[in-house]
Motif scaffolding. Structure first.
Motif, PDB file in Angstrom:
ATOM      1  N   HIS A  62      31.622  73.880  40.591  1.00  0.00           N
ATOM      2  CA  HIS A  62      31.057  72.585  40.207  1.00  0.00           C
ATOM      3  C   HIS A  62      29.944  72.307  41.202  1.00  0.00           C
ATOM      4  O   HIS A  62      29.895  72.911  42.266  1.00  0.00           O
ATOM      5  N   GLN A  64      27.748  69.066  43.135  1.00  0.00           N
ATOM      6  CA  GLN A  64      27.844  67.641  43.423  1.00  0.00           C
ATOM      7  C   GLN A  64      26.843  66.884  42.558  1.00  0.00           C
ATOM      8  O   GLN A  64      25.757  67.379  42.255  1.00  0.00           O
ATOM      9  N   SER A  65      27.191  65.676  42.157  1.00  0.00           N
ATOM     10  CA  SER A  65      26.298  64.883  41.317  1.00  0.00           C
ATOM     11  C   SER A  65      25.089  64.411  42.113  1.00  0.00           C
ATOM     12  O   SER A  65      25.008  64.607  43.325  1.00  0.00           O
ATOM     13  N   HIS A  66      24.167  63.760  41.437  1.00  0.00           N
ATOM     14  CA  HIS A  66      23.001  63.207  42.131  1.00  0.00           C
ATOM     15  C   HIS A  66      23.387  61.979  42.946  1.00  0.00           C
ATOM     16  O   HIS A  66      22.609  61.514  43.771  1.00  0.00           O
ATOM     17  N   THR A  76      22.733  66.450  44.186  1.00  0.00           N
ATOM     18  CA  THR A  76      21.829  67.273  43.384  1.00  0.00           C
ATOM     19  C   THR A  76      20.537  66.486  43.222  1.00  0.00           C
ATOM     20  O   THR A  76      20.556  65.285  42.956  1.00  0.00           O
ATOM     21  N   PHE A  93      19.420  61.909  35.179  1.00  0.00           N
ATOM     22  CA  PHE A  93      20.582  62.764  35.383  1.00  0.00           C
ATOM     23  C   PHE A  93      21.695  62.284  34.469  1.00  0.00           C
ATOM     24  O   PHE A  93      21.818  61.080  34.201  1.00  0.00           O
ATOM     25  N   SER A  96      28.242  61.891  35.707  1.00  0.00           N
ATOM     26  CA  SER A  96      29.078  62.924  36.324  1.00  0.00           C
ATOM     27  C   SER A  96      30.511  62.775  35.826  1.00  0.00           C
ATOM     28  O   SER A  96      30.856  61.801  35.164  1.00  0.00           O
ATOM     29  N   ALA A 109      32.481  63.075  42.402  1.00  0.00           N
ATOM     30  CA  ALA A 109      31.544  62.946  41.282  1.00  0.00           C
ATOM     31  C   ALA A 109      30.776  64.267  41.192  1.00  0.00           C
ATOM     32  O   ALA A 109      29.978  64.583  42.077  1.00  0.00           O
ATOM     33  N   VAL A 110      31.042  65.044  40.131  1.00  0.00           N
ATOM     34  CA  VAL A 110      30.465  66.385  40.027  1.00  0.00           C
ATOM     35  C   VAL A 110      29.942  66.662  38.619  1.00  0.00           C
ATOM     36  O   VAL A 110      30.221  65.923  37.673  1.00  0.00           O
ATOM     37  N   TYR A 111      29.197  67.765  38.525  1.00  0.00           N
ATOM     38  CA  TYR A 111      28.789  68.329  37.239  1.00  0.00           C
ATOM     39  C   TYR A 111      29.499  69.661  37.079  1.00  0.00           C
ATOM     40  O   TYR A 111      29.603  70.435  38.036  1.00  0.00           O
ATOM     41  N   LEU A 115      24.523  71.323  33.179  1.00  0.00           N
ATOM     42  CA  LEU A 115      23.794  70.158  33.689  1.00  0.00           C
ATOM     43  C   LEU A 115      22.459  70.113  32.971  1.00  0.00           C
ATOM     44  O   LEU A 115      21.729  71.109  32.952  1.00  0.00           O
ATOM     45  N   TYR A 140      20.947  71.646  45.139  1.00  0.00           N
ATOM     46  CA  TYR A 140      22.320  71.375  44.727  1.00  0.00           C
ATOM     47  C   TYR A 140      23.287  71.947  45.736  1.00  0.00           C
ATOM     48  O   TYR A 140      22.951  72.855  46.501  1.00  0.00           O
TER      49      TYR A 140
END
Length: 148
Positions: A62, A64-66, A76, A93, A96, A109-111, A115, A140
């Motif tokens: 995975h 990490q989110s923005h 990200t 974005f 997440s 909080a991930v993707y 993505l 990322y």
């Protein structure tokens, strides 16, 4: 006289390669694979162009989110250095997902899986005709369930 037009082949090439950056730590077989998507190949000065970067994330990872939920994790981020006459108007974005992991009080909080980051380019009224290259980089932090 016919309207001037810009050919955004350079933007397509940029978005295709923007995600092919090495990871800070090598967790898997190599860098993530990205694909550039644009709504059309040519635009006229004074208009906008929507594009997207689609990144496939391997099943065991995975990113990490923005907006990571833990401040120690790296967000990200997609950045551009547009040439004169091109402005980045919007960067979008996706939402997440929350990933509970041992050792963290709150879910991360991930993707995962895919993505897709949207971008809107504004082409200035005085932009010269021709191919436009818009340099950019995707940053990322890729992690698995135990290591970042």
């Amino acid at each position: 006289m016919s309207p001037r037009r810009l050919v955004l082949i350079g933007a397509v090439l940029l978005l295709t390669t923007a995600a092919a950056l090495p990871r800070a730590q090598q967790l898997g077989p190599g860098p993530l694979v990205g694909e550039g998507l644009v709504e059309r190949a040519e635009v006229h000065p004074g208009t906008t162009l929507r594009a997207a970067l689609r990144v496939v994330i391997p099943d065991d990872l995975h990113i990490q989110s923005h907006r990571p939920s833990d401040p120690s994790l790296k967000p990200t981020n997609l950045t551009f250095t547009p040439p004169a006459g091109v402005t980045i108007r919007e960067l979008v974005f996706p939402a997440s997902i929350d990933l509970p992991l041992p050792g963290f009080d709150e879910p991360l909080a991930v993707y995962e899986k895919t993505l897709i980051v949207g971008v809107q380019f504004e082409i200035g009224k005085d932009a010269p005709a021709g191919t436009v290259t818009i340099p950019g980089e995707l940053y990322y932090q890729a992690c698995n369930d135990t290591t970042c």
